[in-house]
Design an enzyme around this catalytic site. Structure first.
Site, PDB file in Angstrom:
ATOM      1  N   CYS B 160       0.933  -1.261   0.046  1.00 28.68           N
ATOM      2  CA  CYS B 160      -0.082  -0.031  -0.094  1.00 28.68           C
ATOM      3  C   CYS B 160       0.909   1.373  -0.042  1.00 28.68           C
ATOM      4  CB  CYS B 160      -1.019  -0.106   1.061  1.00 28.68           C
ATOM      5  SG  CYS B 160      -1.575  -1.635   1.533  1.00 28.68           S
ATOM      6  N   HIS B 300      -3.390   7.709   5.579  1.00 25.06           N
ATOM      7  CA  HIS B 300      -3.536   6.466   5.252  1.00 25.06           C
ATOM      8  C   HIS B 300      -4.902   5.983   5.371  1.00 25.06           C
ATOM      9  CE1 HIS B 300      -2.186   2.765   3.352  1.00 25.06           C
ATOM     10  NE2 HIS B 300      -2.204   2.179   4.352  1.00 25.06           N
ATOM     11  N   GLU B 311      -2.655   5.274  13.394  1.00 29.47           N
ATOM     12  CA  GLU B 311      -2.379   6.253  12.623  1.00 29.47           C
ATOM     13  C   GLU B 311      -2.560   7.682  13.441  1.00 29.47           C
ATOM     14  OE1 GLU B 311      -3.690   6.449   8.779  1.00 29.47           O
ATOM     15  OE2 GLU B 311      -2.108   8.399   8.156  1.00 29.47           O
ATOM     16  N   LYS B 330      -9.992   7.782   1.060  1.00 28.36           N
ATOM     17  CA  LYS B 330     -10.052   6.449   0.866  1.00 28.36           C
ATOM     18  C   LYS B 330     -11.928   6.041   1.154  1.00 28.36           C
ATOM     19  CE  LYS B 330      -5.765   3.980   1.502  1.00 28.36           C
ATOM     20  NZ  LYS B 330      -5.073   5.051   2.011  1.00 28.36           N
ATOM     21  N   HIS B 335      -9.511   1.870  -1.130  1.00 24.67           N
ATOM     22  CA  HIS B 335      -8.051   1.553  -1.009  1.00 24.67           C
ATOM     23  C   HIS B 335      -7.387   1.071  -2.144  1.00 24.67           C
ATOM     24  CE1 HIS B 335      -4.250   0.977   0.286  1.00 24.67           C
ATOM     25  NE2 HIS B 335      -4.336   0.291   1.489  1.00 24.67           N
ATOM     26  N   PHE B 393       1.327  -3.145   4.176  1.00 24.98           N
ATOM     27  CA  PHE B 393       1.490  -4.719   4.801  1.00 24.98           C
ATOM     28  C   PHE B 393       2.993  -4.907   4.511  1.00 24.98           C
ATOM     29  CE2 PHE B 393      -2.608  -7.420   4.167  1.00 24.98           C
ATOM     30  CZ  PHE B 393      -3.211  -6.425   5.025  1.00 24.98           C
TER      31      PHE B 393
END
Lengths: 360, 406
Positions: B160, B300, B311, B330, B335, B393
């Site tokens: 990501c 994010h 976050e 998002k 995403h 990830f």
């Protein structure tokens, strides 16, 4: 002002085993370790048993398949070889990757059942192990290296077969030369015992069929399992540099331009001395191998694919590692070349530490 | 003094449409691009929704492969950015692009009538177009050749964070003096049945399928996972002098980039949040700024319980009492994985240009414990710099600082 970059550690694992001594012994030429039966008509260089569990915690091992385990293992060998275990927090990582293993048994069950679309999805939902996805994702070789070895600088993964392996080294080397990184770990792993990879390359008519033959006689690639990681550092101040990476360059474009690009890459290599060894990482794929050999003009001293099999993303890093071993054994200078099976070309020049400084 | 990196072209494709203007209008209006998936059968699946970019080439039962969709969307985004910059193909600089890993998919795998791999390998021998489609370097290479970029196209996958990593590789090449201009991009179309199933098996996806538009709800109490999205974005980057010499309009700047690997876990951030803090800190320092200079954060903000909590905590640790307004776009475009870093950097640049903050939608039940101003509705704002976060990830974290044009 560009700073000089040294190779300070090597992590090599292949069909011959692991470590510097095993691979240094191959430099004079050695018989390949082969399995010609398991994936006939495609010979491969298989991986020997390696003690992955000795370096990778059991709960981590469960989240990886062979591709990631092999890469994590070889990365650890490089860190040990360079004596960098105490400095892992500051190491920047660049990995060239394909992807991890599929569940071939499940694939074959689905192919045999030939269900409709919804039925196929149901078989996948019921049959796929949740953790397998993490073993498959390309960037998770780097992720697993960070988790297992605590490498905590930056982390990047490049896709793109052979030239990604060369570009990974070039990018890391450029960062150290420019002063935006002090320590780098770079490399790749490839497993040849994979039906999904054989399928991909067979679709491209890129595999050699029938008994093993030395590279110049091949009509395609003979794949090998292997991994190669290098640690890179500023040459000045490196306590025990193995070799100076005095030049690395890559290029890519359409196939018809390959001879010209290879010629330009070779022309830009700093002057070769008497006794310069040439190691080719040619894949065996017909047209790129022909173009690479034509550009070189003279036969290379060594084809890494003869010794290790073709290791795709790991092929160029493995060629550099073999070259560093040759330097360590007293060769003053080694030229490493490669042309990807589909796209991409790369050259690098390695020199003996000290040799450079005297003439600079 | 570091060279400032000017942005002279922006291109974007998301589920909200093709083109930056279309996207910006929809984002400011708070429109969602999330809908029921129609390009394949989702019967029995936990998640049946996504922010889809369906294309005319998608045929019933035969959707485009990931690789083909990545290429089509990437081409549209790069072409738009290039046209805006006043440059054209052959571009004459390098391409760095975040792309997903690809592999042969079920429609192809099952098209040969073979029931074992050895039989499949024999039957598929010499189907060269499929080989070229599914090489890891295939789609990026075709884009490089289409636009005449130089050298090896850098096809970066840091999950990501890939789009952010691509921006970083491109600005490094400019700062190193390897080039004076580069294309930084991201394109992702990982949405195919097996990937959707794999993410669902990891319990990463929202299963709040009804209504689809309400599923992606970052920073809300009822957030339950991310929604997959297709998309692409491209930025034309130049050293500032190069842009000025050729009289190009400078749309904004990439002021700095920071990255930090997390060694804690494959799918979770370290509970102390330090890797994320380090990542944002490095980006702000690379930009020569301090946290107080950041006027907006494009988070994010995946809408997973874990990410949004971590976050928000990390933002709190770094910014203290003076938290910049923070939204997750998002909530509208899903995403977009490998493209997210590029798309969201582009959104920050548009926000800086318009001096408007794009919202986080679906904030009826905002998680006030997170302590963020999540911008439930778009609003005007005066600011000079924005921070875009991308956490992948595998612990690969990248933050990018974008600046307004002078």
């Amino acid at each position: 002002m560009r700073r000089k970059v040294a190779i300070t550690g090597l992590g090599l694992a292949s069909s011959h085993g692991e470590g510097r001594a095993v691979h240094a012994a191959l430099l004079g030429g050695a018989a390949p370790v082969l399995d010609e039966a398991r994936f006939a008509p495609y010979p491969i260089h298989p991986l020997p048993p390696l003690d992955f569990a000795a370096v990778i915690a059991r709960r981590e091992l469960r989240q990886m398949e062979t591709w990631q385990r092999l890469g994590v293992y070889a990365a650890g060998l490089a860190l040990d070889d360079a004596g960098l275990r105490e400095r892992v927090a500051e190491i920047d990582l660049v990995v060239a990757a394909g992807g991890g293993e599929r569940d071939w048994a499940l694939d074959e069950q689905i192919l045999a059942a030939a269900p409709d679309e919804a039925g196929r999805h149901r078989m996948l939902m019921d049959g796929l192990r949740p953790t397998l996805f993490l073993a498959q994702l390309s960037n998770l070789l780097a992720g697993s290296i960070s988790i297992t070895h605590n490498v905590a600088g930056s982390s990047r993964t490049l896709l793109g077969e052979e030239v990604a392996g060369a570009e990974a080294v070039r990018v890391m080397s450029a960062r150290i030369a420019a002063g935006t990184s002090e320590l780098g770990l770079v490399g790749a792993a490839f497993t040849s015992e994979r039906l999904d990879m054989l399928l991909l390359y067979a679709m491209g008519n890129q595999l050699h069929r029938g008994p093993w033959e030395p590279l110049p006689a091949r009509q395609g690639m003979v794949l090998g399992s292997g991994a190669a990681f290098l640690t890179l550092a500023l040459a000045e101040g490196a306590t025990a540099p193995i070799a100076i990476l005095s030049h690395i360059a890559t290029d890519q474009g359409r196939p018809e331009g390959r001879p010209a690009r290879l010629a330009a890459l070779l022309a830009a290599v700093p002057q070769r001395r008497a006794g310069c060894l040439v190691i080719s990482t040619a894949s065996g794929a017909v047209a790129p191998t022909r173009d690479e050999l034509a550009a070189l003009g003279v036969a290379p001293d060594l084809f890494s694919a003869d010794l290790l099999g073709h290791t795709v993303e790991a092929a160029f890093p493995a060629g550099l590692a073999l070259a560093a071993l040759a330097i360590a054994a007293g060769t003053p200078q080694v030229l490493v070349t490669g042309a990807g099976q589909w796209r991409g070309e790369a050259v690098a020049l390695l020199e003996r530490p000290g040799l450079l400084e005297r003439t600079a | 003094m570091k060279t400032r990196i000017a942005v002279t072209g922006i291109g974007m494709v998301t589920a909200l449409g093709f083109g930056t203007e279309t996207n910006w209008d929809a984002l400011v209006a708070g429109r969602s691009g999330v809908r029921y998936i129609t390009r394949f059968d989702t019967t029995g699946m936990r998640a049946t929704i996504a922010a889809c970019v369906d294309l005319p080439e998608d045929q019933p039962g035969e959707p485009l492969s990931v690789s083909a969709r990545v290429e089509r969307m990437g081409e549209a985004a790069i072409a738009e950015a290039l046209a805006q910059s006043g440059l054209s193909a052959p571009f004459g600089g390098p391409l760095s692009i975040g792309v997903p890993p690809v592999e042969i998919e079920w429609p192809q795998r099952s098209s040969f009538g073979a029931v074992t791999y050895p039989a499949l390998i024999e039957a598929a021998q010499g189907t060269v177009p499929l080989y070229e489609e599914f090489l890891f370097g295939g789609a990026g290479t075709r884009l490089a050749e289409r636009f005449g970029t130089t050298g090896v196209p850098q096809m970066v996958t840091t999950a990501c964070a890939s789009g952010g990593s691509a921006i970083q590789l491109a600005i490094e090449a400019i700062r190193n003096g390897e080039t004076r201009k580069a294309i930084a991009a991201g394109s992702d179309a990982s949405l195919q049945p097996e990937t959707l199933i794999r993410f669902a098996l990891l319990h990463a996806l929202s299963t709040r399928n009804d209504p689809p538009e309400a599923a992606s709800r970052p920073f809300s109490l009822t957030r339950d996972g991310f929604v997959m999205g297709d998309g692409a974005a491209a930025l034309i980057l130049e050293d500032e002098e190069h842009a000025r010499e050729r009289g190009a309009t400078i749309l904004g700047y990439v002021l700095g980039v920071g990255e930090a690997a997390d060694t804690f876990h494959r799918t979770r951030s370290s509970p102390d949040g330090l890797a994320i803090v380090r990542c944002m800190e490095r980006a702000i320092a690379d930009a020569g700024l301090s946290p107080a200079d950041i006027g907006y954060i494009n988070a994010h903000g995946t809408s997973t319980p874990e990410n949004d909590k971590m976050e928000a905590m990390a933002i709190g640790m770094l910014f203290g009492e003076a938290l910049p307004p923070t939204s997750s776009t998002k909530s509208m475009i899903g995403h977009t994985l490998s493209a997210a870093g590029a798309i969201e950097a582009a959104i920050c640049l548009l926000a800086l240009q318009h001096q408007i903050l794009p919202p986080t939608i679906n904030q009826e039940d905002v998680d006030t414990a997170l302590g963020l101003d999540t911008i439930p509705v778009a609003r005007p704002h005066t600011f000079r710099a924005a921070l875009s976060n991308s956490f992948g990830f595998g612990g690969q974290n990248v933050s990018v600082v974008l600046g307004a044009a002078d």
